[in-house]
Design an enzyme around this catalytic site. Structure first.
Site, PDB file in Angstrom:
ATOM      1  N   ARG A  59       7.213  -1.100   0.159  1.00 40.44           N
ATOM      2  CA  ARG A  59       8.165  -1.992  -1.090  1.00 40.44           C
ATOM      3  C   ARG A  59       9.375  -2.986  -1.193  1.00 40.44           C
ATOM      4  O   ARG A  59       9.841  -2.801   0.503  1.00 40.44           O
ATOM      5  CB  ARG A  59       8.177  -0.819  -2.050  1.00 40.44           C
ATOM      6  CG  ARG A  59       7.465  -0.125  -2.330  1.00 40.44           C
ATOM      7  CD  ARG A  59       6.996  -1.177  -3.568  1.00 40.44           C
ATOM      8  NE  ARG A  59       5.649   0.067  -4.261  1.00 40.44           N
ATOM      9  CZ  ARG A  59       3.896  -0.025  -3.930  1.00 40.44           C
ATOM     10  NH1 ARG A  59       3.365  -0.544  -3.557  1.00 40.44           N
ATOM     11  NH2 ARG A  59       4.196   0.578  -4.937  1.00 40.44           N
ATOM     12  N   HIS A 111       1.180  -9.378  -1.954  1.00 42.29           N
ATOM     13  CA  HIS A 111       0.859  -7.655  -2.208  1.00 42.29           C
ATOM     14  C   HIS A 111      -0.513  -7.280  -2.589  1.00 42.29           C
ATOM     15  O   HIS A 111      -0.940  -7.113  -3.581  1.00 42.29           O
ATOM     16  CB  HIS A 111       1.986  -7.496  -3.918  1.00 42.29           C
ATOM     17  CG  HIS A 111       2.239  -5.957  -3.616  1.00 42.29           C
ATOM     18  ND1 HIS A 111       3.208  -4.855  -4.237  1.00 42.29           N
ATOM     19  CD2 HIS A 111       1.181  -5.481  -3.003  1.00 42.29           C
ATOM     20  CE1 HIS A 111       3.099  -4.241  -4.354  1.00 42.29           C
ATOM     21  NE2 HIS A 111       2.089  -4.084  -3.284  1.00 42.29           N
ATOM     22  N   ILE A 112      -0.879  -8.358  -1.267  1.00 39.12           N
ATOM     23  CA  ILE A 112      -2.835  -7.735  -0.995  1.00 39.12           C
ATOM     24  C   ILE A 112      -2.894  -6.799   0.395  1.00 39.12           C
ATOM     25  O   ILE A 112      -4.053  -6.334   0.460  1.00 39.12           O
ATOM     26  CB  ILE A 112      -3.096  -8.964  -0.748  1.00 39.12           C
ATOM     27  CG1 ILE A 112      -2.883  -9.790   0.883  1.00 39.12           C
ATOM     28  CG2 ILE A 112      -3.327  -9.600  -1.639  1.00 39.12           C
ATOM     29  CD1 ILE A 112      -3.137 -10.988   0.986  1.00 39.12           C
ATOM     30  N   ALA A 113      -2.003  -6.174   0.646  1.00 39.13           N
ATOM     31  CA  ALA A 113      -1.914  -4.589   2.113  1.00 39.13           C
ATOM     32  C   ALA A 113      -3.400  -3.675   1.000  1.00 39.13           C
ATOM     33  O   ALA A 113      -3.791  -3.457   2.071  1.00 39.13           O
ATOM     34  CB  ALA A 113      -0.909  -4.382   2.278  1.00 39.13           C
ATOM     35  N   GLU A 165       9.488  -8.737  -6.875  1.00 40.99           N
ATOM     36  CA  GLU A 165       7.956 -10.018  -7.081  1.00 40.99           C
ATOM     37  C   GLU A 165       7.522 -10.067  -8.613  1.00 40.99           C
ATOM     38  O   GLU A 165       8.356  -9.520  -9.744  1.00 40.99           O
ATOM     39  CB  GLU A 165       7.005  -8.492  -6.993  1.00 40.99           C
ATOM     40  CG  GLU A 165       6.900  -8.926  -5.121  1.00 40.99           C
ATOM     41  CD  GLU A 165       5.624  -7.463  -5.150  1.00 40.99           C
ATOM     42  OE1 GLU A 165       4.666  -7.237  -5.701  1.00 40.99           O
ATOM     43  OE2 GLU A 165       6.567  -6.498  -3.994  1.00 40.99           O
ATOM     44  N   THR A 204       4.480  -3.870   4.426  1.00 37.77           N
ATOM     45  CA  THR A 204       4.118  -3.793   3.178  1.00 37.77           C
ATOM     46  C   THR A 204       4.429  -2.737   2.915  1.00 37.77           C
ATOM     47  O   THR A 204       3.473  -1.957   2.134  1.00 37.77           O
ATOM     48  CB  THR A 204       2.369  -3.579   4.609  1.00 37.77           C
ATOM     49  OG1 THR A 204       2.585  -2.172   5.734  1.00 37.77           O
ATOM     50  CG2 THR A 204       2.243  -4.878   5.546  1.00 37.77           C
ATOM     51  N   GLY A 236       3.986   8.541   8.148  1.00 40.58           N
ATOM     52  CA  GLY A 236       3.390   9.436   6.580  1.00 40.58           C
ATOM     53  C   GLY A 236       1.573   8.145   6.622  1.00 40.58           C
ATOM     54  O   GLY A 236       2.042   8.540   8.261  1.00 40.58           O
ATOM     55  N   ARG A 237       0.882   8.648   5.863  1.00 40.66           N
ATOM     56  CA  ARG A 237      -0.436   8.285   6.339  1.00 40.66           C
ATOM     57  C   ARG A 237      -0.853   6.812   6.624  1.00 40.66           C
ATOM     58  O   ARG A 237      -1.307   6.628   8.017  1.00 40.66           O
ATOM     59  CB  ARG A 237      -1.668   8.635   5.021  1.00 40.66           C
ATOM     60  CG  ARG A 237      -1.458   9.656   4.349  1.00 40.66           C
ATOM     61  CD  ARG A 237      -1.988   9.945   3.315  1.00 40.66           C
ATOM     62  NE  ARG A 237      -2.214  10.776   2.615  1.00 40.66           N
ATOM     63  CZ  ARG A 237      -0.780  11.414   1.410  1.00 40.66           C
ATOM     64  NH1 ARG A 237       0.271  10.391   1.002  1.00 40.66           N
ATOM     65  NH2 ARG A 237      -1.552  12.188   1.187  1.00 40.66           N
ATOM     66  N   ILE A 238      -0.177   6.157   6.239  1.00 42.63           N
ATOM     67  CA  ILE A 238      -0.248   4.852   6.631  1.00 42.63           C
ATOM     68  C   ILE A 238       0.431   4.827   8.319  1.00 42.63           C
ATOM     69  O   ILE A 238       0.380   4.056   8.851  1.00 42.63           O
ATOM     70  CB  ILE A 238       0.274   3.500   5.625  1.00 42.63           C
ATOM     71  CG1 ILE A 238      -0.473   4.245   4.503  1.00 42.63           C
ATOM     72  CG2 ILE A 238      -0.076   1.723   6.339  1.00 42.63           C
ATOM     73  CD1 ILE A 238      -0.258   3.344   3.017  1.00 42.63           C
TER      74      ILE A 238
HETATM   75  C1  GLV Z   1       0.599  -0.550  -3.259  1.00 42.86           C
HETATM   76  O1  GLV Z   1       1.219  -0.739  -3.189  1.00 42.86           O
HETATM   77  C2  GLV Z   1       0.050   0.623  -3.159  1.00 42.86           C
HETATM   78  O2  GLV Z   1       0.953   1.125  -3.533  1.00 42.86           O
HETATM   79  O3  GLV Z   1      -0.899   0.506  -3.796  1.00 42.86           O
END
Ligand code: GLV
Length: 305
Positions: free
Chosen positions: A231, A278-280, A260, A229, A149-151
């Protein structure tokens, strides 16, 4: 009568300000079920579980649940649909930031940056050596993107254009955005076998739970890296610990975890893993834009009823 919006405690103040400016009554709190009764909208975080019970406790006037996140796995979307409640998220605005983090994690692994940091801090650095902490160059290596997808696409683009990696991807869908990145679509099995680095970018669905488990880790090259990055539950953490203990892959970097903020036993003891909390998407730019977009999503739904 002014409509009420429940805004979860951790949501940046600017989101609440935007809603107030628009004329809504904002209630801040930790529990939408308790403090959000009577609200027309809920602005929540990915750490807030919004299930059918919560929606019923809020009441039938609830129209929209806006998550300050790209993922919506903390919300029971089917239950929302059944109740005619819209679910909104904040994609796009965090794409660049998350892609940068995925790239960063890969560089940290391939150039052993965190290991090097510990090495120096612990006083182990006794002088330059030609074979000290040798890593791997990325140029010419194969990057496997799971979830294009986008990321996933942007991560591929940065590593392809900036670092000279070849890109292959696996995705259950095949839309225009995928072809636009010019990468080859292959099966997950082929991707795992061919890639020198695997980066995960799928959403959390029942079909993506433990997508990477014992069998998939075994299919990867012994010299390959895994970056997650997306889930936490996408990776079977127990299987990953076992695989890393046996050096079946070269290393892994996780920004997300199965339970988490708890870690699977043994995970933090490994030296071939890098962990971030969880800081991506945690750049000032992205979090600011996410907060604003989450508020705007509410305004858009409520104004267009
Ligand atoms: C972060 O994990 C998000 O889903 O924005």
């Amino acid at each position: 009568m002014r409509q009420t919006v429940f805004v979860s405690k951790g949501v940046p103040q600017r989101a609440a300000e935007l809603l107030k400016k628009q004329g809504y009554r904002v209630v801040r709190g930790t529990s939408a079920a308790r403090e959000g009764r009577g609200a027309a909208a809920v602005l929540c975080l990915l750490t807030d579980k919004v299930d059918a019970k919560t929606m019923d406790a809020i009441g039938p006037q609830l129209k929209v649940i806006s998550n300050m996140a790209a993922g919506t796995d903390n919300i029971d979307v089917a239950a929302a649909e059944k109740r005619g409640v819209s679910v909104a998220n904040t994609p796009d605005v965090l794409t660049e930031t998350v892609a940068e983090h995925a790239v960063g994690l890969l560089l940290v692994l391939s150039r052993r940056i965190v290991e090097g940091d510990w090495f120096v801090r612990k006083g182990k650095y006794k002088g330059w050596k030609p074979d000290l902490l040798l890593g791997q160059e990325l140029r010419g290596k194969t990057l496997g993107i799971v979830g294009y997808g986008r990321i996933g696409c942007r991560t591929a683009e940065i590593l392809q254009k900036g670092f000279g990696m070849k890109v292959v991807y696996h995705d259950i869908k095949g839309s225009g955005v995928h072809e636009a990145c010019g990468a080859k679509k292959i099966s997950l099995q082929e991707l795992l076998e061919q890639s020198d680095a695997v980066s995960l970018h799928v959403p959390m669905l029942s079909s993506t739970r433990h997508l990477i488990s014992k069998k998939e880790l075994k299919a990867m090259k012994k010299t390959a890296y895994l970056v997650n990055t997306s889930r936490g539950p996408v990776v079977d953490e127990k299987a990953l610990v076992a695989s890393l203990e046996r050096n079946e892959i070269a290393g892994a970097a996780l920004d997300v975890f199965e339970n988490e903020p708890r870690l699977a036993p043994g995970l933090a003891k490994l030296d071939n893993i890098v962990l971030t909390p969880h800081i991506a998407s945690a750049s000032k730019e992205a979090r600011d834009a996410m907060a604003k977009l989450a508020a705007k999503n509410i305004i858009e739904v409520l104004e267009n009823l």
